[in-house]
Design an enzyme around this catalytic site. Structure first.
Site, short mmCIF file in Angstrom:
data_model
loop_
_atom_site.label_atom_id
_atom_site.label_comp_id
_atom_site.label_asym_id
_atom_site.label_seq_id
_atom_site.Cartn_x
_atom_site.Cartn_y
_atom_site.Cartn_z
N GLY A 45 39.67 32.75 35.40
CA GLY A 45 38.49 33.13 36.15
C GLY A 45 38.44 34.64 36.22
O GLY A 45 39.47 35.31 36.05
N GLN A 50 35.93 42.75 39.89
CA GLN A 50 37.23 43.04 39.29
C GLN A 50 37.11 43.98 38.09
O GLN A 50 38.11 44.58 37.67
CB GLN A 50 37.91 41.75 38.86
CG GLN A 50 38.30 40.85 40.04
CD GLN A 50 39.04 39.63 39.60
OE1 GLN A 50 38.41 38.61 39.26
NE2 GLN A 50 40.35 39.70 39.57
N CYS A 92 46.28 36.65 41.05
CA CYS A 92 45.02 37.36 40.90
C CYS A 92 45.20 38.47 39.86
O CYS A 92 46.21 39.18 39.88
CB CYS A 92 44.59 37.98 42.23
SG CYS A 92 43.00 38.82 42.14
N LEU A 93 44.26 38.57 38.95
CA LEU A 93 44.37 39.58 37.89
C LEU A 93 44.29 41.00 38.46
O LEU A 93 44.69 41.95 37.81
CB LEU A 93 43.27 39.36 36.83
CG LEU A 93 43.38 38.02 36.09
CD1 LEU A 93 42.21 37.84 35.16
CD2 LEU A 93 44.70 37.90 35.34
N HIS A 134 38.24 30.95 44.68
CA HIS A 134 38.92 32.25 44.55
C HIS A 134 37.94 33.31 44.03
O HIS A 134 37.91 34.44 44.50
CB HIS A 134 40.11 32.09 43.60
CG HIS A 134 40.85 33.36 43.29
ND1 HIS A 134 42.11 33.63 43.75
CD2 HIS A 134 40.49 34.45 42.57
CE1 HIS A 134 42.49 34.83 43.34
NE2 HIS A 134 41.54 35.36 42.61
N GLU A 135 37.11 32.89 43.06
CA GLU A 135 36.16 33.86 42.46
C GLU A 135 35.01 34.19 43.41
O GLU A 135 34.61 35.35 43.51
CB GLU A 135 35.60 33.29 41.14
CG GLU A 135 36.63 32.96 40.09
CD GLU A 135 37.61 34.07 39.80
OE1 GLU A 135 38.72 33.77 39.36
OE2 GLU A 135 37.29 35.26 40.04
N HIS A 138 35.97 36.75 45.75
CA HIS A 138 35.89 38.11 45.20
C HIS A 138 34.50 38.71 45.44
O HIS A 138 34.36 39.90 45.73
CB HIS A 138 36.17 38.11 43.69
CG HIS A 138 37.63 38.23 43.32
ND1 HIS A 138 38.41 39.30 43.67
CD2 HIS A 138 38.43 37.41 42.61
CE1 HIS A 138 39.63 39.14 43.20
NE2 HIS A 138 39.68 37.99 42.55
O1 K2U Z 1 40.19 36.04 39.83
C1 K2U Z 1 41.24 36.25 39.23
O2 K2U Z 1 41.99 37.18 39.51
C2 K2U Z 1 41.68 35.29 38.13
C3 K2U Z 1 42.58 34.29 38.80
C4 K2U Z 1 41.82 33.02 39.02
C5 K2U Z 1 42.64 32.03 39.78
C6 K2U Z 1 43.50 32.41 40.80
C7 K2U Z 1 44.23 31.44 41.48
C8 K2U Z 1 44.09 30.11 41.15
C9 K2U Z 1 43.22 29.75 40.15
C10 K2U Z 1 42.50 30.72 39.47
C11 K2U Z 1 43.86 34.08 38.03
O3 K2U Z 1 44.60 35.25 37.90
S1 K2U Z 1 43.67 33.49 36.42
C12 K2U Z 1 45.40 33.27 36.08
C13 K2U Z 1 45.80 31.86 36.35
C14 K2U Z 1 46.03 31.08 35.27
C15 K2U Z 1 46.34 29.74 35.47
C16 K2U Z 1 46.42 29.19 36.74
C17 K2U Z 1 46.18 30.01 37.84
C18 K2U Z 1 45.86 31.37 37.65
ZN ZN Z 2 41.44 37.22 41.74
#
Ligand code: K2U
Ligand code: ZN
Length: 175
Positions: A45, A50, A92-93, A134-135, A138
């Site tokens: 996501g 971001q 979170c990225l 989560h998105e 943001h």
């Molecule tokens: O928004 C973001 O920073 C991307 C997030 C999205 C996300 C966070 C927590 C749980 C689900 C999605 C992640 O960094 S994407 C990396 C990731 C990959 C597989 C599973 C969970 C998170």
């Molecule tokens: Zn995030």
């Protein structure tokens, strides 16, 4: 093109993002860049703030194995939340290498506008539900660490400030 991902703390990650009023070629380019940036990270996501754009648009693709299923959600709104909650160890990225358990509704119904300007509505469960919440957080300037206690949040923020200092020093040395 792949865009740089902002690292917490950054005021743009705390802003309430502005609704999208018109679907322009620029918005389509942003959505395409966000998907490219998300896959490159890699992530499942990514929200516009971001990459420094405080507008209400997010991208998602939670498909692990199988053909990718990229989604672009413009002006998303949570229309319904389940009573049941689930806990997921979120990352979170914008807060690299930090993970913590976050409790959220297990299922949500979300309404949004797609890139063709059409209204969409879908019920999400599992990782998709966690990701879309989560998105959308943001877009409201909320990070998963805002659900943690003050000490753990402060510890993570201190680590990110250190990381940003190190990255700034590396960039300066590279010049
Ligand atoms: O928004 C973001 O920073 C991307 C997030 C999205 C996300 C966070 C927590 C749980 C689900 C999605 C992640 O960094 S994407 C990396 C990731 C990959 C597989 C599973 C969970 C998170
Ligand atoms: Zn995030």
């Amino acid at each position: 093109m792949i865009r740089p991902i902002l690292i917490h703390p950054d005021p743009r990650l705390k802003k309430l993002c502005d609704p999208v009023t018109e679907i322009t070629a620029d918005l389509r380019q942003l959505a395409s860049d966000m998907l490219e940036t998300m896959y490159d990270a890699p992530g499942i996501g990514l929200a516009a703030p971001q990459v420094g754009v405080t507008r209400r648009i997010l991208v998602m693709d939670c498909i692990k194995d199988g053909p990718p299923e990229p989604m672009v959600l413009i002006n998303p709104v949570v229309l319904w939340r389940s009573e049941d909650l689930t806990v997921y160890e979120e990352g979170c990225l914008s807060i690299p290498d930090q993970y913590a358990d976050v409790k959220r509704p297990a299922e949500v119904t979300v309404g949004w506008i797609d890139l063709d300007g059409a209204e969409q509505e879908r019920q999400f469960a599992g990782l998709w539900a966690t990701c879309v919440q989560h998105e959308i957080d943001h877009l409201d300037g909320r990070l998963f660490i805002d659900y943690l206690g003050p000490l753990k949040r402060q510890m993570i923020t201190r680590k990110m400030e250190k990381l940003k200092r190190e990255r700034a020093r590396e960039a300066a040395d590279a010049r």
